[in-house]
Motif scaffolding. Structure first.
Motif, PDB file in Angstrom:
ATOM      1  N   ALA A 177      51.156  93.555  58.409  1.00 14.34           N
ATOM      2  CA  ALA A 177      50.838  93.761  59.825  1.00 14.34           C
ATOM      3  C   ALA A 177      50.415  95.207  60.067  1.00 14.34           C
ATOM      4  O   ALA A 177      49.388  95.477  60.706  1.00 14.34           O
ATOM      5  CB  ALA A 177      52.034  93.396  60.698  1.00 14.34           C
ATOM      6  N   LYS A 178      51.189  96.140  59.535  1.00 15.05           N
ATOM      7  CA  LYS A 178      50.869  97.559  59.716  1.00 15.05           C
ATOM      8  C   LYS A 178      49.551  97.918  59.040  1.00 15.05           C
ATOM      9  O   LYS A 178      48.782  98.745  59.538  1.00 15.05           O
ATOM     10  CB  LYS A 178      51.998  98.432  59.168  1.00 15.05           C
ATOM     11  N   GLU A 179      49.288  97.297  57.897  1.00 16.64           N
ATOM     12  CA  GLU A 179      48.052  97.591  57.170  1.00 16.64           C
ATOM     13  C   GLU A 179      46.823  97.077  57.913  1.00 16.64           C
ATOM     14  O   GLU A 179      45.793  97.746  57.974  1.00 16.64           O
ATOM     15  CB  GLU A 179      48.110  96.982  55.768  1.00 16.64           C
ATOM     16  N   LEU A 180      46.921  95.876  58.475  1.00 15.69           N
ATOM     17  CA  LEU A 180      45.797  95.334  59.257  1.00 15.69           C
ATOM     18  C   LEU A 180      45.532  96.193  60.490  1.00 15.69           C
ATOM     19  O   LEU A 180      44.374  96.456  60.849  1.00 15.69           O
ATOM     20  CB  LEU A 180      46.097  93.896  59.685  1.00 15.69           C
ATOM     21  N   ILE A 181      46.609  96.636  61.123  1.00 13.89           N
ATOM     22  CA  ILE A 181      46.476  97.499  62.309  1.00 13.89           C
ATOM     23  C   ILE A 181      45.868  98.845  61.914  1.00 13.89           C
ATOM     24  O   ILE A 181      44.971  99.354  62.599  1.00 13.89           O
ATOM     25  CB  ILE A 181      47.848  97.678  62.987  1.00 13.89           C
ATOM     26  N   ARG A 182      46.359  99.406  60.822  1.00 10.61           N
ATOM     27  CA  ARG A 182      45.830 100.690  60.328  1.00 10.61           C
ATOM     28  C   ARG A 182      44.324 100.602  60.088  1.00 10.61           C
ATOM     29  O   ARG A 182      43.559 101.490  60.496  1.00 10.61           O
ATOM     30  CB  ARG A 182      46.562 101.043  59.029  1.00 10.61           C
ATOM     31  N   GLN A 183      43.894  99.541  59.434  1.00 13.02           N
ATOM     32  CA  GLN A 183      42.470  99.385  59.141  1.00 13.02           C
ATOM     33  C   GLN A 183      41.648  99.241  60.421  1.00 13.02           C
ATOM     34  O   GLN A 183      40.601  99.873  60.584  1.00 13.02           O
ATOM     35  CB  GLN A 183      42.257  98.159  58.252  1.00 13.02           C
ATOM     36  N   THR A 184      42.133  98.421  61.331  1.00  7.34           N
ATOM     37  CA  THR A 184      41.405  98.164  62.577  1.00  7.34           C
ATOM     38  C   THR A 184      41.294  99.420  63.425  1.00  7.34           C
ATOM     39  O   THR A 184      40.221  99.730  63.962  1.00  7.34           O
ATOM     40  CB  THR A 184      42.105  97.047  63.371  1.00  7.34           C
ATOM     41  N   GLU A 185      42.390 100.156  63.533  1.00  6.53           N
ATOM     42  CA  GLU A 185      42.369 101.388  64.324  1.00  6.53           C
ATOM     43  C   GLU A 185      41.447 102.436  63.700  1.00  6.53           C
ATOM     44  O   GLU A 185      40.743 103.170  64.413  1.00  6.53           O
ATOM     45  CB  GLU A 185      43.789 101.935  64.473  1.00  6.53           C
ATOM     46  N   ALA A 186      41.436 102.502  62.368  1.00  6.51           N
ATOM     47  CA  ALA A 186      40.548 103.454  61.691  1.00  6.51           C
ATOM     48  C   ALA A 186      39.084 103.113  61.971  1.00  6.51           C
ATOM     49  O   ALA A 186      38.274 104.001  62.272  1.00  6.51           O
ATOM     50  CB  ALA A 186      40.814 103.451  60.184  1.00  6.51           C
ATOM     51  N   MET A 187      38.736 101.823  61.905  1.00  9.25           N
ATOM     52  CA  MET A 187      37.360 101.407  62.210  1.00  9.25           C
ATOM     53  C   MET A 187      36.994 101.770  63.653  1.00  9.25           C
ATOM     54  O   MET A 187      35.883 102.208  63.944  1.00  9.25           O
ATOM     55  CB  MET A 187      37.203  99.900  62.008  1.00  9.25           C
ATOM     56  N   GLY A 188      37.955 101.593  64.554  1.00 10.46           N
ATOM     57  CA  GLY A 188      37.717 101.931  65.953  1.00 10.46           C
ATOM     58  C   GLY A 188      37.413 103.401  66.142  1.00 10.46           C
ATOM     59  O   GLY A 188      36.508 103.780  66.896  1.00 10.46           O
ATOM     60  N   LYS A 189      38.167 104.266  65.452  1.00  8.41           N
ATOM     61  CA  LYS A 189      37.953 105.711  65.565  1.00  8.41           C
ATOM     62  C   LYS A 189      36.613 106.119  64.950  1.00  8.41           C
ATOM     63  O   LYS A 189      35.870 106.917  65.524  1.00  8.41           O
ATOM     64  CB  LYS A 189      39.090 106.461  64.872  1.00  8.41           C
ATOM     65  N   ILE A 190      36.305 105.574  63.799  1.00  6.00           N
ATOM     66  CA  ILE A 190      35.079 105.964  63.091  1.00  6.00           C
ATOM     67  C   ILE A 190      33.826 105.561  63.861  1.00  6.00           C
ATOM     68  O   ILE A 190      32.852 106.317  63.929  1.00  6.00           O
ATOM     69  CB  ILE A 190      35.056 105.346  61.675  1.00  6.00           C
ATOM     70  N   PHE A 191      33.868 104.369  64.468  1.00  9.22           N
ATOM     71  CA  PHE A 191      32.657 103.840  65.090  1.00  9.22           C
ATOM     72  C   PHE A 191      32.677 103.863  66.618  1.00  9.22           C
ATOM     73  O   PHE A 191      31.843 103.239  67.270  1.00  9.22           O
ATOM     74  CB  PHE A 191      32.388 102.422  64.571  1.00  9.22           C
ATOM     75  N   GLY A 192      33.622 104.609  67.183  1.00  6.95           N
ATOM     76  CA  GLY A 192      33.636 104.781  68.631  1.00  6.95           C
ATOM     77  C   GLY A 192      34.000 103.524  69.396  1.00  6.95           C
ATOM     78  O   GLY A 192      33.513 103.307  70.511  1.00  6.95           O
ATOM     79  N   HIS A 193      34.866 102.691  68.821  1.00  8.03           N
ATOM     80  CA  HIS A 193      35.284 101.449  69.479  1.00  8.03           C
ATOM     81  C   HIS A 193      36.813 101.391  69.548  1.00  8.03           C
ATOM     82  O   HIS A 193      37.425 100.361  69.238  1.00  8.03           O
ATOM     83  CB  HIS A 193      34.750 100.238  68.711  1.00  8.03           C
ATOM     84  N   GLU A 194      37.417 102.472  69.980  1.00  6.38           N
ATOM     85  CA  GLU A 194      38.877 102.535  70.013  1.00  6.38           C
ATOM     86  C   GLU A 194      39.477 101.529  70.993  1.00  6.38           C
ATOM     87  O   GLU A 194      40.525 100.938  70.722  1.00  6.38           O
ATOM     88  CB  GLU A 194      39.334 103.959  70.336  1.00  6.38           C
ATOM     89  N   ASP A 195      38.820 101.314  72.124  1.00  7.46           N
ATOM     90  CA  ASP A 195      39.328 100.336  73.090  1.00  7.46           C
ATOM     91  C   ASP A 195      39.237  98.928  72.518  1.00  7.46           C
ATOM     92  O   ASP A 195      40.151  98.106  72.689  1.00  7.46           O
ATOM     93  CB  ASP A 195      38.548 100.419  74.407  1.00  7.46           C
TER      94      ASP A 195
END
Length: 331
Positions: A156-174
């Motif tokens: 669960a933490k790993e999936l969240i970590r990956q998703t949040e990282a993608m959000g930060k990198i590509f400007g889709h944090e929301d």
């Protein structure tokens, strides 16, 4: 009259001085530019260490199956991908026409094609993690990030970590936050609905066979046993995380008499167009060895989305957890 002229000259000097003071910060402008440049820099720790990134990125190469759907949904411009691994469900947006370079598959990759695509970032991972060094050397100076969920870590933490990282990198944090919120809600719902007195069996249908998915380490469903607190119907010594599941007899599965059977249809993701393909749920339902098992008699069979084997991202887990919660709530 002289006093008036003097006053006018003084005023003019002050005005010029103020104007020069106001305009002079070419220095202030430089400071603001510097601040802007440093503000766009992003340091993230991925599976290979700290990465200094400078978004926005406009030409993105993606090799990680878990990132395909997320980035496609966000409208990220993908210039290179291993199209042999892209699920049919995503081929409308990620295909020969939309990408400039097809990297093939992890078994026979065309890594050199990446150079012609000229990406400004590479999102590596899962089946392509083994090629990290090769990719870095081919696109020297271009960041190659890998946020694949790591073995031995909380899924669960790993999936969240990956998703949040993608959000930060590509400007889709929301958007990333929305995916994480949906996942957490689905996980909590499945936990709440599950009765620990009910025994669970997870299986992987591959090559027309029904194979065992080990609690904890098995593909896709394995981590959910611990995350939800599910009671395994059967635990096997020396079980593995094999991509086809572990080959144990269907009779052994039947003897464990699970209350629920969770199905991942591997063939549905990679061989559904082949002659003789039978959907995973039907294989379980039609198995003569399983006909008297509680899960089959009571219709308590939950099947993950058909593309799961090649699309194991946070969205797929959310959909599956909600389907499990639906089944647990009914029974």
């Amino acid at each position: 009259m002289v006093k008036n002229i003097h006053r006018s000259l003084v005023s003019a000097v002050i005005a010029v001085s103020l104007a020069v003071t106001a305009c002079s910060p070419a220095e202030d402008g430089a400071v603001e530019e510097e601040k802007g440049a440093s503000a766009s820099a992003l340091t993230l720790k991925d599976n290979n260490g700290e990465q200094e990134l400078h978004p926005p990125y406009e030409r993105v190469a993606v090799t990680d199956n878990r990132a395909f759907e997320i980035l496609s949904d966000w409208g990220v411009h993908i210039v290179a991908a291993p199209l042999d691994l892209v699920p049919d469900t995503l081929s409308k947006d990620i295909n020969e026409e939309s990408v400039e370079a097809n990297l093939g598959s992890h078994r026979e990759p065309d890594l050199e094609a990446l150079v012609a695509a000229d990406p400004d970032i590479v999102v590596n991972g899962q089946r392509f993690s083994q090629y990290q060094d090769d990719l870095e050397s081919l696109v020297d100076g271009t960041p190659v990030v890998d946020f694949t969920p790591r073995d031995g870590e909380d899924m669960a933490k790993e999936l969240i970590r990956q998703t949040e990282a993608m959000g930060k990198i590509f400007g889709h944090e929301d958007d990333a936050k929305a995916l994480v919120d949906d996942f957490n809600a689905a996980l909590e719902r499945a936990k709440k609905a599950y009765d620990p007195d009910k025994k669970i069996m997870a299986v992987n249908t591959s090559g027309g066979e029904i194979n065992y998915i080990a609690p904890g380490k098995g593909r896709f469903y394995g981590p959910l046993f611990e995350l939800i607190g599910m009671t395994p119907a059967l635990e096997v010594d020396n079980a593995s995380d094999d991509h086809e599941g572990d080959d144990i007899s269907v009779e052994a599965i039947a003897q464990s008499n699970p209350d629920y059977i969770l199905v991942m249809d591997r063939d549905g993701a990679i061989a559904k167009d082949e002659e003789g393909y039978t959907p995973g749920q039907k294989l379980v339902e039609d198995s003569s060895a399983l006909k008297n098992v509680t899960a089959v008699k009571e219709g308590r069979i939950v099947t993950a989305p058909q593309d799961t084997y090649t699309n194991e991202n946070i969205i797929t887990y959310t959909e599956t957890l909600n389907a499990m919660a639906d089944a647990f709530e009914k029974n």
